[in-house]
Design a protein around this motif. Structure first.
Motif, short mmCIF file in Angstrom:
data_model
loop_
_atom_site.label_atom_id
_atom_site.label_comp_id
_atom_site.label_asym_id
_atom_site.label_seq_id
_atom_site.Cartn_x
_atom_site.Cartn_y
_atom_site.Cartn_z
N GLN A 250 0.85 -1.19 0.10
CA GLN A 250 -0.10 0.00 -0.11
C GLN A 250 0.78 1.17 0.06
N SER A 259 -6.58 1.76 1.05
CA SER A 259 -6.91 0.90 1.88
C SER A 259 -7.19 -0.55 1.53
N VAL A 260 -7.21 -1.35 2.17
CA VAL A 260 -7.42 -3.01 1.65
C VAL A 260 -8.86 -3.03 1.21
N GLN A 261 -9.81 -2.16 1.59
CA GLN A 261 -11.01 -2.55 0.85
C GLN A 261 -11.21 -1.67 -0.42
N SER A 262 -10.37 -0.71 -0.73
CA SER A 262 -10.35 0.00 -1.95
C SER A 262 -9.42 -1.16 -3.08
N LEU A 264 -9.84 -4.29 -2.70
CA LEU A 264 -10.69 -5.48 -3.04
C LEU A 264 -11.81 -4.71 -3.87
N ASP A 265 -12.23 -3.54 -3.86
CA ASP A 265 -13.42 -2.95 -4.72
C ASP A 265 -12.63 -2.85 -6.20
N ILE A 276 -10.36 -12.58 -0.80
CA ILE A 276 -10.37 -11.91 0.62
C ILE A 276 -8.99 -11.59 0.90
#
Length: 303
Positions: A250, A259-262, A264-265, A276
């Motif tokens: 990152q 972010s990790v979520q971004s 994944l998105d 995951i």
């Protein structure tokens, strides 16, 4: 449903981090257990601690495999090696430790043994088996590099940098399969090795928009790593039962990185399967019922 403890293959993510020191994400290391074998893939910072947390004595390793020699994949090996031959419950290795890696593995083994000759000499009074202090290196190339007790490890080439070969690994046992990408730019060889596998553990890297024009990050770091969009294309071709991100890079702009979520998105825009984010001490048990995921760190935190 197959009980996780009886699954043909258990994968434990020991370290999902990068060279960045991070107490939550240790250096790259993955433990694969199958047919009574304990196989370690890479041994980054803190590998010995994570192995202990995972309940695997350091002396119980049957072999160690290296994808390449960057320090975040090798720095923890010294402790794995030396603490493994101490005749205490966490060690007790009585045989030489086999290590597999690219060109340079012989030099690596020789240097490691040379660095700890003093340790071996001083521990000789503890009835230390001399054989336990030996490393037996094997240089790998593409193809099957290990085949014992029904567990087959196949190495395949990847591209991480220009100056030395790097590898990923596919592990097969009892009709199930795991693929570890190692550090790599987007490489079709990973997708080929992972086609229809049960579990694909793949690296990923994302850069903050404000750093897109930074020459080091753009031309050096990202050149050797896989973006979320590139990972999505690999996953779409391979179609693993489950894809897991590890070595999550990152690159920040200011104080914050993507972010990790971004990540994944961004991946989800190009891949409709399950992905995951890996966590240190996450276990993935592979069996007839699929891939059972649990997080030892989360369980410890709530104990």
């Amino acid at each position: 449903m197959t009980h996780p403890d009886l699954a043909p293959i258990r994968v434990t993510l020991l370290g999902t981090g990068t060279p960045q020191p991070d107490i939550e994400r240790f250096g790259s290391a993955t433990l694969i257990q199958a047919a009574g074998l304990n196989l370690l893939f890479d041994a980054g910072r803190g590998a010995s601690l994570r192995l202990t947390q995972a309940g695997c004595p350091l002396g119980a390793l049957h072999a160690v495999f290296f994808t390449h020699f960057h320090s975040d994949h090798t720095a923890g090996f010294a402790d794995v090696y030396t603490s493994g031959y101490i005749p205490a419950p966490f060690g007790k290795r009585r045989k030489p430790l086999r290590i597999f890696g690219p060109e340079g593995i012989e030099e690596f083994a020789e240097g490691m043994q040379m660095a700890f000759r003093g340790d071996v000499r001083e521990r000789a009074i503890q009835s230390l088996p001399v054989e336990a202090t030996r490393l037996v290196p094997s240089r790998i190339s593409e193809g099957v590099v290990f085949d014992e007790h029904g567990v087959r490890v196949t190495a395949f080439g990847t591209y991480h940098h220009d100056f030395a070969p790097t590898y990923g690994f596919r592990i097969d046992h009892a009709g199930f399969s795991v693929v570890l990408s190692g550090d790599t730019a987007a490489d079709p060889r990973v997708g080929d090795a992972a086609r229809d596998c049960d579990l694909l553990v793949h690296e990923v890297a994302a850069i903050h928009p404000s750093m897109q024009d930074d020459a080091f990050f753009r031309d050096v770091v990202m050149k050797g790593h896989t973006s979320p969009e590139e990972a999505a294309a690999i996953f779409s071709g391979a179609r693993p039962r489950l894809a897991v991100f590890t070595h999550i890079v990152q690159i920040p702009g200011g104080a914050m990185g993507p972010s990790v979520q971004s990540i994944l998105d961004r991946t989800a825009l190009g891949y409709d399967g399950t992905v995951i984010p890996g966590q240190d001490l996450m276990t993935l048990d592979i069996g007839e019922s699929g891939v059972h995921v649990s997080s030892a760190l989360a369980e410890q935190a709530h104990a």
